[in-house]
Every structure is written in C-alpha cells, then in structure tokens.
Design a protein around this motif. Structure first.
Motif, PDB file in Angstrom:
ATOM      1  N   LEU A   1      13.803   5.102 -21.674  1.00 49.48           N
ATOM      2  CA  LEU A   1      14.616   6.306 -21.522  1.00 49.48           C
ATOM      3  C   LEU A   1      13.855   7.377 -20.736  1.00 49.48           C
ATOM      4  O   LEU A   1      14.428   8.042 -19.865  1.00 49.48           O
ATOM      5  N   ALA A   2      12.575   7.504 -21.006  1.00 51.13           N
ATOM      6  CA  ALA A   2      11.748   8.467 -20.282  1.00 51.13           C
ATOM      7  C   ALA A   2      11.708   8.142 -18.790  1.00 51.13           C
ATOM      8  O   ALA A   2      11.692   9.053 -17.952  1.00 51.13           O
ATOM      9  N   SER A   3      11.708   6.857 -18.443  1.00 55.49           N
ATOM     10  CA  SER A   3      11.684   6.501 -17.016  1.00 55.49           C
ATOM     11  C   SER A   3      12.983   6.923 -16.334  1.00 55.49           C
ATOM     12  O   SER A   3      12.964   7.342 -15.177  1.00 55.49           O
ATOM     13  N   PHE A   4      14.102   6.837 -17.044  1.00 53.05           N
ATOM     14  CA  PHE A   4      15.370   7.321 -16.474  1.00 53.05           C
ATOM     15  C   PHE A   4      15.307   8.833 -16.244  1.00 53.05           C
ATOM     16  O   PHE A   4      15.763   9.333 -15.212  1.00 53.05           O
ATOM     17  N   PHE A   5      14.761   9.560 -17.202  1.00 51.41           N
ATOM     18  CA  PHE A   5      14.616  11.001 -17.043  1.00 51.41           C
ATOM     19  C   PHE A   5      13.699  11.331 -15.861  1.00 51.41           C
ATOM     20  O   PHE A   5      13.960  12.258 -15.094  1.00 51.41           O
ATOM     21  N   GLU A   6      12.615  10.583 -15.725  1.00 54.03           N
ATOM     22  CA  GLU A   6      11.677  10.822 -14.632  1.00 54.03           C
ATOM     23  C   GLU A   6      12.355  10.613 -13.280  1.00 54.03           C
ATOM     24  O   GLU A   6      12.181  11.404 -12.354  1.00 54.03           O
ATOM     25  N   ILE A   7      13.131   9.555 -13.148  1.00 52.55           N
ATOM     26  CA  ILE A   7      13.853   9.304 -11.904  1.00 52.55           C
ATOM     27  C   ILE A   7      14.848  10.429 -11.625  1.00 52.55           C
ATOM     28  O   ILE A   7      14.968  10.910 -10.495  1.00 52.55           O
ATOM     29  N   ALA A   8      15.560  10.876 -12.660  1.00 50.23           N
ATOM     30  CA  ALA A   8      16.534  11.964 -12.493  1.00 50.23           C
ATOM     31  C   ALA A   8      15.848  13.246 -12.043  1.00 50.23           C
ATOM     32  O   ALA A   8      16.325  13.926 -11.126  1.00 50.23           O
ATOM     33  N   VAL A   9      14.717  13.583 -12.651  1.00 49.87           N
ATOM     34  CA  VAL A   9      13.994  14.801 -12.284  1.00 49.87           C
ATOM     35  C   VAL A   9      13.463  14.692 -10.855  1.00 49.87           C
ATOM     36  O   VAL A   9      13.556  15.645 -10.070  1.00 49.87           O
ATOM     37  N   GLN A  10      12.889  13.543 -10.493  1.00 50.34           N
ATOM     38  CA  GLN A  10      12.381  13.369  -9.128  1.00 50.34           C
ATOM     39  C   GLN A  10      13.496  13.527  -8.095  1.00 50.34           C
ATOM     40  O   GLN A  10      13.296  14.136  -7.059  1.00 50.34           O
ATOM     41  N   ASN A  11      14.666  12.961  -8.376  1.00 48.91           N
ATOM     42  CA  ASN A  11      15.785  13.081  -7.444  1.00 48.91           C
ATOM     43  C   ASN A  11      16.326  14.505  -7.408  1.00 48.91           C
ATOM     44  O   ASN A  11      16.777  14.976  -6.371  1.00 48.91           O
ATOM     45  N   TRP A  12      16.300  15.195  -8.526  1.00 47.02           N
ATOM     46  CA  TRP A  12      16.794  16.559  -8.587  1.00 47.02           C
ATOM     47  C   TRP A  12      15.882  17.518  -7.828  1.00 47.02           C
ATOM     48  O   TRP A  12      16.336  18.464  -7.197  1.00 47.02           O
ATOM     49  N   LEU A  13      14.561  17.248  -7.868  1.00 52.68           N
ATOM     50  CA  LEU A  13      13.595  18.127  -7.221  1.00 52.68           C
ATOM     51  C   LEU A  13      13.405  17.839  -5.734  1.00 52.68           C
ATOM     52  O   LEU A  13      12.716  18.589  -5.054  1.00 52.68           O
ATOM     53  N   LYS A  14      14.003  16.760  -5.220  1.00 59.15           N
ATOM     54  CA  LYS A  14      13.871  16.443  -3.808  1.00 59.15           C
ATOM     55  C   LYS A  14      14.498  17.535  -2.961  1.00 59.15           C
ATOM     56  O   LYS A  14      15.594  18.000  -3.264  1.00 59.15           O
ATOM     57  N   PRO A  15      13.806  17.892  -1.875  1.00 56.01           N
ATOM     58  CA  PRO A  15      14.391  18.915  -0.986  1.00 56.01           C
ATOM     59  C   PRO A  15      15.542  18.368  -0.172  1.00 56.01           C
ATOM     60  O   PRO A  15      15.762  17.256   0.005  1.00 56.01           O
TER      61      PRO A  15
END
Length: 117
Positions: free
Chosen positions: A103-117
C-alpha cells in the motif's frame, strides 16, 4: 473462503509486494543471480548488459519463472494463501507487513506523479 473482503485485499497487497520484492528489488538480487547470465552487447560504441535466464535445467526453469512477473505472482499468491489458511498465527504478521509495504508503494507512486512538474 476468506474471512472477509479485508483479508482478501490484504493478501492481494501482500502478494503484490512480495512478487515485486522477488522479481525487481535490488535487495533480493543475490537470490536471483544464480539463475541468470549477464550478456554484453555493443551497438554504436555503447555497451549494454542484459540479464537473461540461464539455459536448460532447473536453474533455467527458475530463471524463466523469475523473469516473468505474472508467473512469480501466481506462485507467491499460492504460497501466501496456503500460509494464511494453514499457519495463520505465524503468517498474519508477515502478510500484514507485506500488505502495508504494498500500500505504501502505491502512495509513493501517487505522490511522485503528483509532484511532477
């Protein structure tokens, strides 16, 4: 079959994380290395190293299995479900930790995609 939907989802997340751990993660590379050969190819002066399953025998079979995310996922799922049913007291904490990590890996992917410029 399963106690409830929560346990089913827990096993699904645990299977996902353990499969990725076995097939892709650097930390388990030492487990995979006996079943793969490194092949070096050069194109246009650039050397590329490819990892391919060994040929033939049990090492080749395991190498083919480990090179296929879907195949490894089936076996990991079978093992985790059997542990869940036959050794619930021992497997519960392991399945829970793997599920939380999944579940944490899904959150990490979501955060990385959200923070992309």
């Amino acid at each position: 079959m399963f106690d409830n939907v929560f346990h089913f989802l827990l096993l699904g997340l645990a299977s996902f994380r353990l499969t990725r751990l076995i097939v892709f993660d650097k930390i388990t590379e030492f487990l995979r290395s006996p079943f793969f050969d490194e092949v070096e190819q050069e194109e246009n002066g650039v050397k590329e190293i490819y990892i391919v399953p060994k040929k033939g025998g049990i090492k080749g079979w395991i190498g083919e299995l480990l090179s296929c995310y879907w195949c490894t996922g089936v076996w990991v799922s079978i093992i985790l479900v059997c542990l869940y049913f036959f050794i619930p007291n021992w497997s519960g904490p392991i399945i829970s930790v793997l599920a939380v990590a999944g579940l944490a890996s899904f959150f990490e992917i979501a955060v990385q995609n959200w923070l992309k410029p």
